[in-house]
Motif scaffolding. Sequence first.
Motif, PDB file in Angstrom:
ATOM      1  N   SER A  33       0.988  -1.314   0.052  1.00 30.52           N
ATOM      2  CA  SER A  33      -0.231   0.090  -0.067  1.00 30.52           C
ATOM      3  C   SER A  33       0.763   1.374   0.067  1.00 30.52           C
ATOM      4  O   SER A  33       0.256   2.319  -0.319  1.00 30.52           O
ATOM      5  N   ARG A  53      -9.138   8.955   4.492  1.00 31.70           N
ATOM      6  CA  ARG A  53      -9.758   8.417   3.356  1.00 31.70           C
ATOM      7  C   ARG A  53      -8.635   7.960   2.271  1.00 31.70           C
ATOM      8  O   ARG A  53      -8.788   6.907   1.561  1.00 31.70           O
ATOM      9  N   THR A  57      -8.345   3.986   0.937  1.00 33.83           N
ATOM     10  CA  THR A  57      -8.166   3.920  -0.559  1.00 33.83           C
ATOM     11  C   THR A  57      -6.839   2.808  -0.764  1.00 33.83           C
ATOM     12  O   THR A  57      -7.030   2.230  -1.563  1.00 33.83           O
ATOM     13  N   LYS A  58      -5.656   3.241  -0.480  1.00 28.77           N
ATOM     14  CA  LYS A  58      -4.656   2.610  -0.652  1.00 28.77           C
ATOM     15  C   LYS A  58      -4.691   1.285  -0.130  1.00 28.77           C
ATOM     16  O   LYS A  58      -4.499   0.278  -0.687  1.00 28.77           O
ATOM     17  N   ILE A  60      -7.580  -0.726   0.254  1.00 25.29           N
ATOM     18  CA  ILE A  60      -8.641  -1.376  -0.343  1.00 25.29           C
ATOM     19  C   ILE A  60      -7.989  -1.793  -1.954  1.00 25.29           C
ATOM     20  O   ILE A  60      -8.315  -2.748  -2.300  1.00 25.29           O
ATOM     21  N   GLN A  61      -7.202  -0.809  -2.277  1.00 22.79           N
ATOM     22  CA  GLN A  61      -6.715  -1.140  -3.491  1.00 22.79           C
ATOM     23  C   GLN A  61      -5.509  -2.109  -3.464  1.00 22.79           C
ATOM     24  O   GLN A  61      -5.639  -3.144  -4.543  1.00 22.79           O
ATOM     25  N   ALA A  62      -4.728  -2.122  -2.598  1.00 29.08           N
ATOM     26  CA  ALA A  62      -3.766  -3.080  -2.223  1.00 29.08           C
ATOM     27  C   ALA A  62      -4.402  -4.441  -2.055  1.00 29.08           C
ATOM     28  O   ALA A  62      -3.795  -5.522  -2.392  1.00 29.08           O
ATOM     29  N   GLN A  64      -7.327  -5.205  -3.198  1.00 27.23           N
ATOM     30  CA  GLN A  64      -8.419  -5.467  -4.231  1.00 27.23           C
ATOM     31  C   GLN A  64      -9.870  -5.796  -3.391  1.00 27.23           C
ATOM     32  O   GLN A  64     -10.465  -6.564  -4.081  1.00 27.23           O
ATOM     33  N   THR A  66     -13.533  -4.800  -3.217  1.00 25.83           N
ATOM     34  CA  THR A  66     -14.530  -4.086  -3.973  1.00 25.83           C
ATOM     35  C   THR A  66     -15.893  -3.740  -3.055  1.00 25.83           C
ATOM     36  O   THR A  66     -16.727  -3.192  -3.597  1.00 25.83           O
TER      37      THR A  66
END
Length: 75
Positions: A33, A53, A57-58, A60-62, A64, A66
Amino acid sequence: INSKAGACMELQVKLKQVLIERDMTQKDLAQLSGLTENIISEIATNRRTSINRAHITKIIQALQITNLNEIFEIK
């Protein structure tokens, strides 16, 4: 969080659970992240009273993610 009935509700971050389920460490997530291990630790153990936030975001992106229900729970 206050409900309509006036009872206080709490937003729990289930990051520790998610990491266990994915056989990952906080260090692994920090590297993926770009966040520090300290930030990840504080979020995973629900020691933060507010969460940036951009940090979420970092994360949930790391991971994956959804569906935010995977990482948050209201108690």
